[in-house]
Design a protein around this motif. Structure first.
Motif, PDB file in Angstrom:
ATOM      1  N   THR A   1      38.161  -3.826 -44.609  1.00  0.00           N
ATOM      2  CA  THR A   1      38.326  -4.523 -43.342  1.00  0.00           C
ATOM      3  C   THR A   1      39.391  -5.616 -43.440  1.00  0.00           C
ATOM      4  O   THR A   1      39.810  -5.998 -44.527  1.00  0.00           O
ATOM      5  CB  THR A   1      36.983  -5.117 -42.863  1.00  0.00           C
ATOM      6  N   ASP A   2      39.810  -6.067 -42.285  1.00  0.00           N
ATOM      7  CA  ASP A   2      40.654  -7.245 -42.170  1.00  0.00           C
ATOM      8  C   ASP A   2      40.286  -7.934 -40.863  1.00  0.00           C
ATOM      9  O   ASP A   2      39.421  -7.453 -40.124  1.00  0.00           O
ATOM     10  CB  ASP A   2      42.150  -6.908 -42.257  1.00  0.00           C
ATOM     11  N   GLU A   3      40.914  -9.057 -40.556  1.00  0.00           N
ATOM     12  CA  GLU A   3      40.563  -9.827 -39.367  1.00  0.00           C
ATOM     13  C   GLU A   3      40.731  -8.996 -38.090  1.00  0.00           C
ATOM     14  O   GLU A   3      39.901  -9.037 -37.188  1.00  0.00           O
ATOM     15  CB  GLU A   3      41.424 -11.090 -39.292  1.00  0.00           C
ATOM     16  N   THR A   4      41.784  -8.213 -38.030  1.00  0.00           N
ATOM     17  CA  THR A   4      42.044  -7.394 -36.849  1.00  0.00           C
ATOM     18  C   THR A   4      40.954  -6.351 -36.646  1.00  0.00           C
ATOM     19  O   THR A   4      40.493  -6.141 -35.526  1.00  0.00           O
ATOM     20  CB  THR A   4      43.425  -6.707 -36.970  1.00  0.00           C
ATOM     21  N   VAL A   5      40.526  -5.695 -37.732  1.00  0.00           N
ATOM     22  CA  VAL A   5      39.470  -4.681 -37.629  1.00  0.00           C
ATOM     23  C   VAL A   5      38.180  -5.307 -37.137  1.00  0.00           C
ATOM     24  O   VAL A   5      37.513  -4.763 -36.254  1.00  0.00           O
ATOM     25  CB  VAL A   5      39.249  -3.958 -38.979  1.00  0.00           C
ATOM     26  N   ASP A   6      37.793  -6.463 -37.689  1.00  0.00           N
ATOM     27  CA  ASP A   6      36.555  -7.097 -37.253  1.00  0.00           C
ATOM     28  C   ASP A   6      36.618  -7.448 -35.767  1.00  0.00           C
ATOM     29  O   ASP A   6      35.671  -7.228 -35.027  1.00  0.00           O
ATOM     30  CB  ASP A   6      36.255  -8.341 -38.086  1.00  0.00           C
ATOM     31  N   LYS A   7      37.744  -7.973 -35.319  1.00  0.00           N
ATOM     32  CA  LYS A   7      37.888  -8.302 -33.893  1.00  0.00           C
ATOM     33  C   LYS A   7      37.890  -7.029 -33.051  1.00  0.00           C
ATOM     34  O   LYS A   7      37.266  -6.974 -31.991  1.00  0.00           O
ATOM     35  CB  LYS A   7      39.146  -9.126 -33.659  1.00  0.00           C
ATOM     36  N   ASP A   8      38.594  -5.975 -33.517  1.00  0.00           N
ATOM     37  CA  ASP A   8      38.607  -4.701 -32.794  1.00  0.00           C
ATOM     38  C   ASP A   8      37.214  -4.092 -32.717  1.00  0.00           C
ATOM     39  O   ASP A   8      36.828  -3.528 -31.695  1.00  0.00           O
ATOM     40  CB  ASP A   8      39.546  -3.691 -33.463  1.00  0.00           C
ATOM     41  N   MET A   9      36.441  -4.196 -33.808  1.00  0.00           N
ATOM     42  CA  MET A   9      35.085  -3.652 -33.806  1.00  0.00           C
ATOM     43  C   MET A   9      34.259  -4.329 -32.728  1.00  0.00           C
ATOM     44  O   MET A   9      33.533  -3.671 -31.987  1.00  0.00           O
ATOM     45  CB  MET A   9      34.405  -3.842 -35.173  1.00  0.00           C
ATOM     46  N   ASN A  10      34.385  -5.632 -32.603  1.00  0.00           N
ATOM     47  CA  ASN A  10      33.639  -6.336 -31.574  1.00  0.00           C
ATOM     48  C   ASN A  10      34.087  -5.891 -30.187  1.00  0.00           C
ATOM     49  O   ASN A  10      33.269  -5.613 -29.319  1.00  0.00           O
ATOM     50  CB  ASN A  10      33.789  -7.846 -31.714  1.00  0.00           C
ATOM     51  N   ASN A  11      35.384  -5.785 -29.992  1.00  0.00           N
ATOM     52  CA  ASN A  11      35.895  -5.389 -28.681  1.00  0.00           C
ATOM     53  C   ASN A  11      35.524  -3.952 -28.326  1.00  0.00           C
ATOM     54  O   ASN A  11      35.276  -3.640 -27.170  1.00  0.00           O
ATOM     55  CB  ASN A  11      37.413  -5.561 -28.626  1.00  0.00           C
ATOM     56  N   ASN A  12      35.515  -3.051 -29.325  1.00  0.00           N
ATOM     57  CA  ASN A  12      35.179  -1.650 -29.063  1.00  0.00           C
ATOM     58  C   ASN A  12      33.677  -1.406 -29.025  1.00  0.00           C
ATOM     59  O   ASN A  12      33.205  -0.580 -28.263  1.00  0.00           O
ATOM     60  CB  ASN A  12      35.814  -0.736 -30.114  1.00  0.00           C
TER      61      ASN A  12
ATOM     62  N   GLY B   1      39.456  -0.647 -41.776  1.00  0.00           N
ATOM     63  CA  GLY B   1      38.613   0.131 -40.870  1.00  0.00           C
ATOM     64  C   GLY B   1      37.939   1.303 -41.554  1.00  0.00           C
ATOM     65  O   GLY B   1      36.939   1.823 -41.056  1.00  0.00           O
ATOM     66  N   ASP B   2      38.450   1.735 -42.705  1.00  0.00           N
ATOM     67  CA  ASP B   2      37.855   2.880 -43.403  1.00  0.00           C
ATOM     68  C   ASP B   2      36.463   2.554 -43.912  1.00  0.00           C
ATOM     69  O   ASP B   2      36.232   1.494 -44.503  1.00  0.00           O
ATOM     70  CB  ASP B   2      38.714   3.298 -44.601  1.00  0.00           C
TER      71      ASP B   2
ATOM     72  N   VAL C   1      36.451   3.025 -38.469  1.00  0.00           N
ATOM     73  CA  VAL C   1      35.705   2.472 -37.340  1.00  0.00           C
ATOM     74  C   VAL C   1      36.547   2.393 -36.074  1.00  0.00           C
ATOM     75  O   VAL C   1      35.989   2.278 -34.981  1.00  0.00           O
ATOM     76  CB  VAL C   1      35.108   1.084 -37.655  1.00  0.00           C
ATOM     77  N   ARG C   2      37.837   2.488 -36.207  1.00  0.00           N
ATOM     78  CA  ARG C   2      38.681   2.495 -35.012  1.00  0.00           C
ATOM     79  C   ARG C   2      38.542   3.798 -34.234  1.00  0.00           C
ATOM     80  O   ARG C   2      39.059   3.936 -33.137  1.00  0.00           O
ATOM     81  CB  ARG C   2      40.130   2.235 -35.401  1.00  0.00           C
ATOM     82  N   ASP C   3      37.820   4.759 -34.819  1.00  0.00           N
ATOM     83  CA  ASP C   3      37.568   6.032 -34.155  1.00  0.00           C
ATOM     84  C   ASP C   3      36.248   6.007 -33.393  1.00  0.00           C
ATOM     85  O   ASP C   3      35.550   7.009 -33.303  1.00  0.00           O
ATOM     86  CB  ASP C   3      37.560   7.174 -35.179  1.00  0.00           C
ATOM     87  N   VAL C   4      35.879   4.838 -32.826  1.00  0.00           N
ATOM     88  CA  VAL C   4      34.620   4.690 -32.114  1.00  0.00           C
ATOM     89  C   VAL C   4      34.500   5.695 -30.971  1.00  0.00           C
ATOM     90  O   VAL C   4      33.417   6.190 -30.676  1.00  0.00           O
ATOM     91  CB  VAL C   4      34.447   3.229 -31.620  1.00  0.00           C
ATOM     92  N   ASP C   5      35.618   6.040 -30.337  1.00  0.00           N
ATOM     93  CA  ASP C   5      35.563   7.024 -29.243  1.00  0.00           C
ATOM     94  C   ASP C   5      35.036   8.356 -29.753  1.00  0.00           C
ATOM     95  O   ASP C   5      34.315   9.056 -29.046  1.00  0.00           O
ATOM     96  CB  ASP C   5      36.938   7.195 -28.593  1.00  0.00           C
ATOM     97  N   LYS C   6      35.378   8.730 -30.991  1.00  0.00           N
ATOM     98  CA  LYS C   6      34.852   9.960 -31.568  1.00  0.00           C
ATOM     99  C   LYS C   6      33.349   9.847 -31.779  1.00  0.00           C
ATOM    100  O   LYS C   6      32.617  10.816 -31.575  1.00  0.00           O
ATOM    101  CB  LYS C   6      35.545  10.275 -32.895  1.00  0.00           C
ATOM    102  N   LEU C   7      32.866   8.667 -32.194  1.00  0.00           N
ATOM    103  CA  LEU C   7      31.429   8.459 -32.353  1.00  0.00           C
ATOM    104  C   LEU C   7      30.716   8.611 -31.020  1.00  0.00           C
ATOM    105  O   LEU C   7      29.683   9.263 -30.922  1.00  0.00           O
ATOM    106  CB  LEU C   7      31.147   7.054 -32.892  1.00  0.00           C
TER     107      LEU C   7
END
Length: 176
Positions: free
Chosen positions: A54-65, A152-153, A164-170
């Protein structure tokens, strides 16, 4: 097929748990590789250890998604700061099963944190009488991500890998 559904459920649980631990008013986790160990009782799911880059962007993206996904399936999702960390209470409905959960989150988000969740599920696969379970997620920072990983992996047991950026697939895989 049952194994894929179980793995998918674990990933969704992980993403929702991590998303709860990444709300705007919570600290962002330290960038790098995190080991996430999930231990459950009252469930047929075995103990599971995963790694999340993870990185800061992924954590913020996870919250937004995750927040929009949680808003679609959860009628209640409250997170409050406490003297020892954070408390989260939620009520969600997926595929006719309603789950009420209470989670306590403690830790520093730069080296280790723990999420202890107690849940009651009713309807759907849980049946009319319901089912109680507990889950403890122990997260530990391991260091830099591995060279073949990108932020994100998530690497699941058996080497199953997703981002985790593939939330739409989930969301597409969730039962309607």
């Amino acid at each position: 097929m049952t194994r894929k559904v179980a793995l998918l459920g674990s990933v969704i649980c992980l993403v929702l748990s991590a998303g709860a631990a990444c709300a705007d008013d919570l600290p962002v986790r330290k960038a790098g590789l995190w080991e996430l160990k999930m231990v459950r009782s009252g469930s047929a799911m075995p103990e599971m250890t995963m790694q999340h880059c993870t990185d800061e962007t992924v954590d913020k993206d996870m919250n937004n998604n995750v927040s929009p996904m949680a808003k679609q399936i959860c009628s209640k999702q409250d997170i409050k700061k406490t003297s020892t960390g954070y408390v989260s209470d939620s009520e969600c409905n997926v595929a006719g099963m309603t789950t009420t959960s209470h989670a306590e989150i403690v830790g520093d988000f730069s080296s280790a944190y723990t999420v202890k969740t107690s849940s009651h599920a009713q309807g759907g696969a849980a049946g009319a009488t319901g089912r109680d379970s507990t889950m403890t997620l122990e997260a530990k920072w391991l260091g830099a991500c591995k060279p073949d990983q990108k932020p994100g992996d998530i690497v699941m047991p058996g080497g199953f890998k997703m981002n985790v950026r593939d939330v739409d697939k989930l969301k597409a895989l969730l039962p309607k």
